[in-house]
Write a protein that holds these residues in place. Structure first.
Motif, short mmCIF file in Angstrom:
data_model
loop_
_atom_site.label_atom_id
_atom_site.label_comp_id
_atom_site.label_asym_id
_atom_site.label_seq_id
_atom_site.Cartn_x
_atom_site.Cartn_y
_atom_site.Cartn_z
N SER A 123 34.72 10.57 7.33
CA SER A 123 33.74 10.08 6.36
C SER A 123 32.38 10.72 6.58
O SER A 123 31.63 10.93 5.63
N ARG A 124 32.06 11.01 7.81
CA ARG A 124 30.80 11.69 8.13
C ARG A 124 31.07 12.60 9.30
O ARG A 124 31.68 12.20 10.29
N LEU A 134 29.69 7.45 3.18
CA LEU A 134 30.53 8.58 2.85
C LEU A 134 29.65 9.82 2.81
O LEU A 134 28.68 9.87 2.07
N SER A 136 28.47 13.87 2.35
CA SER A 136 28.50 14.72 1.16
C SER A 136 29.77 15.56 1.08
O SER A 136 30.30 15.78 -0.01
N SER A 138 32.85 14.82 2.42
CA SER A 138 33.99 13.97 2.07
C SER A 138 33.90 13.49 0.63
O SER A 138 34.92 13.40 -0.07
N TYR A 139 32.71 13.22 0.16
CA TYR A 139 32.52 12.82 -1.24
C TYR A 139 32.93 13.95 -2.18
O TYR A 139 33.68 13.74 -3.14
N SER A 140 32.45 15.16 -1.91
CA SER A 140 32.77 16.31 -2.76
C SER A 140 34.26 16.64 -2.74
O SER A 140 34.85 16.94 -3.77
N SER A 142 36.71 14.57 -2.10
CA SER A 142 37.42 13.51 -2.83
C SER A 142 37.35 13.72 -4.34
O SER A 142 38.31 13.45 -5.05
N ALA A 143 36.23 14.21 -4.81
CA ALA A 143 36.05 14.43 -6.24
C ALA A 143 36.77 15.68 -6.74
O ALA A 143 37.20 15.73 -7.89
N VAL A 151 40.19 9.54 3.70
CA VAL A 151 38.88 9.64 4.35
C VAL A 151 38.88 8.70 5.54
O VAL A 151 39.03 7.48 5.37
N HIS A 153 37.26 6.54 8.21
CA HIS A 153 35.98 5.87 8.46
C HIS A 153 35.83 5.45 9.90
O HIS A 153 34.74 5.21 10.37
#
Length: 160
Positions: A123-124, A134, A136, A138-140, A142-143, A151, A153
């Protein structure tokens, strides 16, 4: 030094039949090492192989100096090798592939996961802003990923 966008992969036996693939993003953080361990458990149960992927890129900033002897690809490969050792000791999963690629981590991981069964990221990682739930990357990922993304955590408890 590798060309822009070039990848180097080690550990894959030639002529092996294609099996399901689990891609793991590795940056040396504890969550990426936990992701490797979890991928090892999943791969064993699902009959998949693991591709551990680490990305690097040059950072441009005014007023900074990059040492002439800096070799980011080699440094990243050492980081990846150390993470694999920390995750699995001297007994990594059979068929484990290690890939070092130049580029933004989210893009590299999304591309690597294009034909994967699953992509696992922390996650980080290193470089995240403290306190974010979350990161950047892992966010990108996931999208943008075309496969399921797990992810991490926290490090899951190991069942014995």
């Amino acid at each position: 030094m590798a060309e822009t966008g070039a990848a180097s992969t080690a550990g894959e036996p030639p002529g092996e039949p294609t099996r399901g693939l689990i891609v793991v993003g590795v940056d040396g953080s504890q969550l990426s090492i936990a992701a490797l361990r979890y991928a090892g458990r999943l791969a064993e149960g699902l009959g998949c192989t693991i591709e551990a992927v680490a990305a690097w890129q040059y950072h441009m900033a005014l007023g900074t100096f990059t040492p002439l002897d800096w070799t980011p690809e080699e440094d990243t490969r050492e980081l990846l090798d150390q993470a694999v050792r920390e995750a699995f000791g001297s007994d990594p999963p059979a068929g484990l592939r290690r890939t070092v690629r130049q580029g933004h981590a989210a893009s590299v991981l999304a591309d690597a996961g294009a034909s994967a069964e699953m992509l696992i990221v922390g996650s980080r990682g290193h470089g995240g802003i403290a306190g974010m739930l979350l990161g950047s990357v892992s966010y990108s990922v996931s999208a943008r990923a075309r496969c399921p993304v797990l992810v991490m955590h926290q490090q899951p408890a190991l069942e014995e």
